[in-house]
Write an enzyme that holds these catalytic residues in place. Structure first.
Site, short mmCIF file in Angstrom:
data_model
loop_
_atom_site.label_atom_id
_atom_site.label_comp_id
_atom_site.label_asym_id
_atom_site.label_seq_id
_atom_site.Cartn_x
_atom_site.Cartn_y
_atom_site.Cartn_z
N ILE A 128 47.55 127.94 48.57
CA ILE A 128 48.04 128.51 49.84
C ILE A 128 48.71 129.87 49.58
O ILE A 128 48.45 130.84 50.30
CB ILE A 128 49.00 127.53 50.55
N ARG A 179 57.51 121.71 52.00
CA ARG A 179 58.18 120.41 52.13
C ARG A 179 59.65 120.65 52.44
O ARG A 179 60.28 121.54 51.87
CB ARG A 179 58.05 119.58 50.83
N GLU A 229 60.53 113.37 60.47
CA GLU A 229 59.47 113.76 61.41
C GLU A 229 59.04 112.54 62.22
O GLU A 229 58.70 111.53 61.62
CB GLU A 229 58.27 114.33 60.64
N HIS A 283 54.79 120.24 62.11
CA HIS A 283 53.95 119.93 60.95
C HIS A 283 52.46 120.07 61.28
O HIS A 283 51.69 119.11 61.19
CB HIS A 283 54.26 118.52 60.40
N1 NAD Z 1 52.55 122.25 56.52
C1 NAD Z 1 51.42 121.61 56.20
O1 NAD Z 1 50.78 121.01 57.07
C2 NAD Z 1 50.91 121.66 54.81
C3 NAD Z 1 49.51 121.55 54.59
C4 NAD Z 1 49.04 121.63 53.28
C5 NAD Z 1 49.93 121.78 52.22
N2 NAD Z 1 51.28 121.83 52.46
C6 NAD Z 1 52.23 121.97 51.35
O2 NAD Z 1 52.09 123.26 50.78
C7 NAD Z 1 52.52 123.23 49.43
C8 NAD Z 1 51.60 124.07 48.55
O3 NAD Z 1 50.27 123.63 48.62
P1 NAD Z 1 49.12 124.28 47.70
O4 NAD Z 1 47.82 123.68 48.12
O5 NAD Z 1 49.26 125.75 47.67
O6 NAD Z 1 49.54 123.68 46.28
P2 NAD Z 1 49.10 124.18 44.83
O7 NAD Z 1 49.29 123.00 43.93
O8 NAD Z 1 47.77 124.84 44.88
O9 NAD Z 1 50.19 125.30 44.48
C9 NAD Z 1 51.52 125.01 44.18
C10 NAD Z 1 51.99 126.07 43.19
O10 NAD Z 1 53.39 125.91 42.99
C11 NAD Z 1 53.68 126.04 41.60
N3 NAD Z 1 54.96 125.32 41.40
C12 NAD Z 1 55.16 123.99 41.35
N4 NAD Z 1 56.48 123.73 41.26
C13 NAD Z 1 57.12 124.93 41.25
C14 NAD Z 1 58.48 125.31 41.18
N5 NAD Z 1 59.45 124.40 41.11
N6 NAD Z 1 58.77 126.65 41.19
C15 NAD Z 1 57.79 127.58 41.24
N7 NAD Z 1 56.47 127.26 41.31
C16 NAD Z 1 56.14 125.96 41.33
C17 NAD Z 1 52.48 125.47 40.89
O11 NAD Z 1 52.36 125.96 39.56
C18 NAD Z 1 51.33 125.95 41.79
O12 NAD Z 1 50.83 127.21 41.39
C19 NAD Z 1 52.62 121.74 49.07
O13 NAD Z 1 53.99 121.35 49.12
C20 NAD Z 1 51.92 121.04 50.19
O14 NAD Z 1 52.42 119.75 50.40
C21 NAD Z 1 51.78 121.79 53.73
#
Ligand code: NAD
Length: 302
Positions: A153, A229, A258, A276
């Site tokens: 993302i 989150r 939620e 959400h």
């Molecule tokens: N609002 C929504 O409806 C919705 C939908 C999809 C995903 N999300 C959330 O979006 C977030 C990201 O999703 P994504 O697909 O990009 O995930 P992803 O796994 O592709 O990317 C997460 C990135 O964060 C990095 N990371 C992990 N812990 C870290 C920390 N403590 N500090 C710095 N970097 C850190 C990882 O190395 C990775 O590059 C997730 O929490 C997911 O649950 C929300």
């Protein structure tokens, strides 16, 4: 016949594709008390975020020996005790790529909303007001966007934000991305000090990343967006910073509870809110459905 239980709904095209492939698909939500016995009757359980698959469900299913696969249609699997399920021989999969563009677009929408008071103007205009002077905003172009987490993302947003003239900096626990990555990797402290907008894109952490201490390192008047989150923010610290003006305004798509019950958040005039809906687009849901069909077909191919 392989039996699939979809507790939080499944895209109709995916249900049809699975039925055409010879699977039985049952769409039914069960509450926490009913779920353990019912889930144990299926080979696959498909959930979104509403259903929680905790130890009692897994224990009951492991005892019955039928459940082989749990699928989370979406990214975060924090509503499933995934490690425990795997220990019991039940596979857990998700559809991580399907919704990245939709979440990224929601972040962009919230940033525009914050910059131009769209979230607030909608409320005051419905109340019959015309507060033109109150809504002198800022341009996003030329501002620095700090991304905490540069995964699927984060990268999508970085490209969109660059397209509208923002400067993108990011931090990530895995360090900087490959050399041809055009966006600037910085330490978390540097990001906090430089960013005009900060957006969260990491999985849930045990301790919040946005706290009294990290907020104190941010620029005065920063904007904050959280679509990842709720646990990533110390919400008390954020509310205090909103009231003091340290943070100008925030956008939230995810909440500790939620549906949200905390009226300090739901009625706050400096919060742009969505319930959400990061992945709630026709395109993302279609892709999630396609990914679910592929995971199940792969798992049960004869
Ligand atoms: N609002 C929504 O409806 C919705 C939908 C999809 C995903 N999300 C959330 O979006 C977030 C990201 O999703 P994504 O697909 O990009 O995930 P992803 O796994 O592709 O990317 C997460 C990135 O964060 C990095 N990371 C992990 N812990 C870290 C920390 N403590 N500090 C710095 N970097 C850190 C990882 O190395 C990775 O590059 C997730 O929490 C997911 O649950 C929300």
């Amino acid at each position: 016949m392989v039996r699939i239980l979809a507790t939080d709904g499944i895209e109709s095209s995916a249900a049809k594709a699975l039925t055409d492939l010879g699977f039985e698909v049952v769409q039914q939500f069960y509450n926490e008390n009913e779920l353990p016995a019912r889930a144990a009757e299926y080979d696959v359980v498909v959930v979104r975020s509403a259903t929680k698959i905790r130890k009692p469900v897994i224990d009951e299913a492991a005892k019955a020996g039928k459940l082989k696969l749990i699928i989370r249609g979406g990214v975060g699997i924090d509503n499933i005790d995934a490690e425990y399920a795997k220990e019991k021989g039940i596979d857990v999969q998700n559809t991580p790529k399907a919704s990245s563009a939709s979440v990224a677009e929601l972040v962009m929408a919230h940033m525009f909303s914050l910059a131009r008071f769209i979230y607030d103007a909608n409320v005051t205009m419905r109340a019959g007001k015309w507060e033109k002077k109150r809504y002198e905003g800022i341009e996003l172009s030329g501002k620095t966007l700090g991304l905490i987490g540069m995964g699927r993302i984060g990268r999508c947003i970085a490209n969109m934000a660059t397209g509208i003239g923002m400067k993108v900096i990011y931090t990530d626990i895995t360090g900087h991305l490959p050399i041809n990555e055009p966006h600037a990797f910085v330490t978390q402290d540097e990001l906090l000090a430089r960013a005009d907008f900060i957006s969260m894109h990491v999985p849930a952490t045990d301790k919040p990343i946005i706290t009294v201490e990290t907020i104190s390192k941010m620029k005065n008047g920063v904007y904050l967006i959280n679509t990842a989150r709720a646990a990533l923010l110390d919400i008390e610290a954020v509310l205090t910073a909103l009231d003091s003006g340290k943070i100008t305004a925030i956008a939230l798509d995810v909440f500790n509870e939620e549906p949200i019950k905390d009226t300090r958040i739901s009625t706050h005039p400096k919060i742009s809110m969505t319930p959400h809906i990061g992945a709630a687009t026709a395109e993302a849901q279609l892709r999630i459905g396609e990914d679910i069909v592929q995971i199940i077909s792969e798992k049960f191919k004869s």
